[in-house]
Design a protein around this motif. Structure first.
Motif, mmCIF file in Angstrom:
data_model
loop_
_atom_site.group_PDB
_atom_site.id
_atom_site.type_symbol
_atom_site.label_atom_id
_atom_site.label_comp_id
_atom_site.label_asym_id
_atom_site.label_seq_id
_atom_site.Cartn_x
_atom_site.Cartn_y
_atom_site.Cartn_z
ATOM 1 N N ALA A 1 53.088 40.245 39.787
ATOM 2 C CA ALA A 1 52.860 40.745 38.430
ATOM 3 C C ALA A 1 51.707 40.006 37.767
ATOM 4 O O ALA A 1 50.878 40.608 37.070
ATOM 5 C CB ALA A 1 54.139 40.595 37.607
ATOM 6 N N LEU A 2 51.633 38.702 37.971
ATOM 7 C CA LEU A 2 50.541 37.937 37.385
ATOM 8 C C LEU A 2 49.206 38.283 38.025
ATOM 9 O O LEU A 2 48.173 38.318 37.345
ATOM 10 C CB LEU A 2 50.817 36.434 37.522
ATOM 11 N N MET A 3 49.201 38.514 39.317
ATOM 12 C CA MET A 3 47.958 38.904 39.985
ATOM 13 C C MET A 3 47.465 40.246 39.471
ATOM 14 O O MET A 3 46.254 40.482 39.393
ATOM 15 C CB MET A 3 48.166 38.950 41.498
ATOM 16 N N LYS A 4 48.375 41.127 39.086
ATOM 17 C CA LYS A 4 47.988 42.460 38.634
ATOM 18 C C LYS A 4 47.601 42.458 37.155
ATOM 19 O O LYS A 4 46.555 42.956 36.757
ATOM 20 C CB LYS A 4 49.125 43.449 38.858
ATOM 21 N N TYR A 5 48.470 41.866 36.319
ATOM 22 C CA TYR A 5 48.271 41.941 34.879
ATOM 23 C C TYR A 5 47.587 40.706 34.294
ATOM 24 O O TYR A 5 47.141 40.751 33.150
ATOM 25 C CB TYR A 5 49.623 42.127 34.172
ATOM 26 N N GLU A 6 47.543 39.599 35.022
ATOM 27 C CA GLU A 6 46.995 38.313 34.585
ATOM 28 C C GLU A 6 47.816 37.651 33.487
ATOM 29 O O GLU A 6 47.930 36.442 33.444
ATOM 30 C CB GLU A 6 45.532 38.449 34.120
ATOM 31 N N THR A 7 48.400 38.421 32.596
ATOM 32 C CA THR A 7 49.249 37.885 31.533
ATOM 33 C C THR A 7 50.490 38.747 31.399
ATOM 34 O O THR A 7 50.381 39.974 31.295
ATOM 35 C CB THR A 7 48.505 37.850 30.184
ATOM 36 N N ILE A 8 51.656 38.121 31.408
ATOM 37 C CA ILE A 8 52.906 38.837 31.206
ATOM 38 C C ILE A 8 53.647 38.182 30.041
ATOM 39 O O ILE A 8 53.520 36.986 29.809
ATOM 40 C CB ILE A 8 53.788 38.855 32.470
ATOM 41 N N ASP A 9 54.401 38.995 29.306
ATOM 42 C CA ASP A 9 55.094 38.473 28.132
ATOM 43 C C ASP A 9 56.573 38.301 28.424
ATOM 44 O O ASP A 9 57.038 38.451 29.564
ATOM 45 C CB ASP A 9 54.864 39.391 26.934
ATOM 46 N N ALA A 10 57.347 38.013 27.387
ATOM 47 C CA ALA A 10 58.770 37.721 27.547
ATOM 48 C C ALA A 10 59.540 38.906 28.098
ATOM 49 O O ALA A 10 60.454 38.741 28.919
ATOM 50 C CB ALA A 10 59.359 37.280 26.207
ATOM 51 N N LEU A 11 59.194 40.129 27.675
ATOM 52 C CA LEU A 11 59.911 41.311 28.149
ATOM 53 C C LEU A 11 59.712 41.507 29.646
ATOM 54 O O LEU A 11 60.647 41.869 30.379
ATOM 55 C CB LEU A 11 59.434 42.544 27.377
#
Length: 665
Positions: free
Chosen positions: A573-583
């Motif tokens: 997920a981090l490789m795809k979006y670079e930033t992920i939130d709490a949800l």
């Protein structure tokens, strides 16, 4: 014009004046040929001299061929004039010089006047070129603001309600002193504002003057002391004399610790200039003569270094603590600064206040300003929630370093590292909620796991501290599980430093060690107290620190081993979006489909990352490999944390991976 140019022009003027003076006093004989007196007599007898001018022992004239000459009489010769006349030489005399009395005084005193002028120039520079010239360095440098110039009121001061309550009676006294005098009450003559930088101490003092509508004298503690003996004391006297003429009034001394430090610590003992200035201030505030109607307000970040005589009743009667604002105070401060900028409806001051624990008033003002700058860069008409989010990230973690080129391997390693922090934080007890996880480089960090406290944290218990240690080691353990112990990077150096500091403080300061108990073992600056800690006790301290670190290291290791599938999914997920939130983190922890970020746009690829559970065979293989790696770590290293190493700037993870780093703010 800068100071260098002014100095250059001054020296050029002095040089020109000196050259003109010397040239004026010098003779104009440079174009005349000098002959000896014997030759002069021979040429006179031969008729070669046409005319002469006698001035004392000097003879100037023209020869028959119009050549100018000059010669000097070796001794007085009374027959010279008759001799010249007999030989048909035209003889001229010079009238006596008539010099005025003033001119003669100027010529004789010019060198002295020149030296005095140069001295005045240097004295003016050394004392800062104060108002009034070089002879005014004994005058006060306090800036006077009249009641009409001060527009600040209590409405402009927020986040320090208790401090305002302590000083509001000053305003009542300045407006109507008879109200207090009827009952024999005496208003405090001095108020000391104490608090961290940026909490609004100066703003509060101006608000008092603005509300009371009285003159306001403002000066810094460093403005009193100069290199000349007695100047500081003279300025203190002059300041209070000016204040008496404007009473009732307020004198505000900022950073008073520059002049109010405890006496006896200076190099010059009792003759130290700073101590003389302090002595004069003590006398002026509460000495033989009273200062009715003058209220002294001072501000400092270091009340512990002030002289005891300065803090006694009668001088600074009251200390008002202006501390960091709580969540309600931050909300009020943000509303004050938001009044001047257009906002979208989704911007809520309370939400921003909750996400900025530890921010001072100055920090919050900077936050609003940075958000407005982000909106201006995007050519927006109003400031949105996203602009405030970017401003907060910039203040806490630094600007994004999108120009930093990271290889796919470094990016993947950073993603595993930050995922390790996030997973452990979700599984340990009593830890702050996750706000976001990012692998976008910011400041010195290649990635950041940011936490958002639910409220202001006043103290921490043992479970919270141990959870912080486990979370700090989560990133390093994730790298070890994926790449092996030999491939762990130096990115965890700050994490190790932070965890070690917490564990040592738990043993030496907070009394959480079962062997040592609640005993203070550290002195100032966190160093061990030599008069308490023996060599044997020091060894016990090291052993207890190691117990806390080993226990929480093993706990984090087990949590990541049991949830290694989530570790892989969060990395993806981090490789795809670079930033992920709490949800998104919650989706990953629940092993469900990960929703994309609200602002995510991907026209080329519509599929989203899924936290899929590996097949039975893959899961068993991962579990066996993890158990072998864990056993190897326990047998060979016994869970001991390797010492930190010096790393490159581009390889260092910032210490913003746990909530303690936010509390530093």
């Amino acid at each position: 014009m800068n100071d260098m140019a002014k100095n250059l022009i001054l020296w050029l003027v002095i040089a020109v004046v000196l050259m003109s003076l010397f040239q004026g006093f010098g003779s104009d004989d440079t174009n005349k040929s000098q002959i000896d007196y014997t030759s002069f007599n021979k040429e006179v007898s031969q008729g070669l001299i046409q005319q002469v001018q006698i001035n004392g022992q000097e003879i100037k004239g023209l020869k028959s061929n119009q050549t100018p000459f000059v010669t000097y009489i070796p001794a007085p010769d009374l027959d010279l004039v008759n001799y010249l006349i007999k030989n048909d030489v035209k003889v001229e005399g010079t009238p006596p010089e008539e010099t005025s009395f003033l001119a003669s005084i100027f010529v004789s005193w010019f060198p002295m006047l020149l030296l005095i002028g140069v001295w005045i120039f240097f004295m003016r520079n050394m004392q800062g070129g104060g108002k009034g010239g070089a002879m005014s360095f004994g005058k006060s440098k306090a800036k006077l603001m009249s009641e009409d110039q001060i527009k600040t009121t209590f409405a402009d001061v927020a986040g320090c309600d208790e401090a305002k309550e302590d000083v509001v009676e000053l305003v009542d006294y300045l407006k109507d002193s008879s109200k207090f005098q009827k009952l024999g009450g005496r208003i405090p003559t001095g108020i000391l504002l104490v608090g961290p930088p940026g909490t609004g101490k100066t703003l509060l003092a101006k608000a008092i003057a603005g509300e009371a509508k009285v003159p306001f004298f403002s000066i810094s503690g460093s403005d009193f002391v100069e290199m000349f003996v007695g100047v500081g004391a003279s300025r203190v006297r002059d300041m209070f004399e000016q204040a008496k003429k404007s009473a009732p009034c307020i004198i505000f001394i900022d950073e008073i610790d520059a002049v109010g430090r405890a006496r006896g610590a200076g190099m010059g003992g009792g003759n130290d200039e700073r101590e003389q200035t302090l002595n004069q201030m003590l006398v002026e505030m509460d000495g033989f003569e009273g200062n009715e109607g003058i209220i002294v307000i001072a501000a400092t970040n270091r009340p512990d270094v002030l002289d005891a005589a300065l803090l006694r009743p009668g001088r600074f009667d009251r200390q008002v603590v202006v501390g960091l604002p709580d969540v309600r105070g931050r909300e009020q401060i943000l509303k004050v600064h938001m009044r001047k900028i257009p906002l979208e409806d989704d911007v809520k001051a309370m939400v921003l206040a909750r996400g900025t624990p530890g921010f001072s008033g100055a920090d919050l003002a900077n936050l609003v300003n940075e958000a407005a700058l982000f909106a201006a860069r995007g050519n927006k008409r109003i400031v949105s929630k996203e602009d405030f989010e970017q401003a907060r990230d910039k203040i806490l973690m630094g600007s994004e370093r999108r120009s930093l080129v990271m290889t796919q391997k470094d990016k993947e390693s950073t993603a595993y590292h930050e995922a390790g922090h996030a997973i452990v934080a979700k599984l340990v007890p009593q830890h702050h909620p996750i706000h976001k996880v990012t692998i976008i480089p910011r400041g010195r960090a290649l990635g950041v796991t940011q936490f958002l406290p639910e409220g202001d944290q006043i103290s921490q218990n043992k479970d919270e501290l141990e959870s912080s240690i486990s979370v700090a080691y989560g990133g390093r353990i994730a790298e070890e599980l994926i790449y092996g112990a030999q491939k762990v990077s130096t990115g965890a150096s700050q994490d190790i430093k932070q965890a070690s500091a917490i564990a040592r403080a738990m043993v030496t300061e907070w009394g959480f060690s079962e062997k040592l108990g609640p005993i203070l073992l550290t002195g100032e600056q966190g160093s061990l107290r030599s008069n308490v800690v023996s060599h044997e006790t020091g060894k016990v301290i090291d052993d207890e620190v190691k117990v806390f670190i080993d226990t929480n290291y093993k706990r984090a290791y087990k949590l990541l081993t049991d949830n290694i599938d989530i570790l892989h999914a969060m990395k993806e997920a981090l490789m795809k979006y670079e930033t992920i939130d709490a949800l998104q983190v919650d989706d990953l922890m629940a092993r469900v489909t990960v929703r994309p970020p609200s602002d995510w746009v991907d026209d080329k690829e519509s599929e989203i990352v899924k936290a899929t559970i590996p097949s039975t065979e893959e899961a068993e293989t991962d579990k066996v490999d993890a158990e072998k790696s864990s056993e190897k770590a326990v047998v060979e290293g016994k869970g001991e944390v390797v010492s930190d190493v010096e790393v490159d700037e581009t390889e260092t993870k910032a210490p913003t991976t746990t909530e303690e780093d936010k509390s530093d703010k």
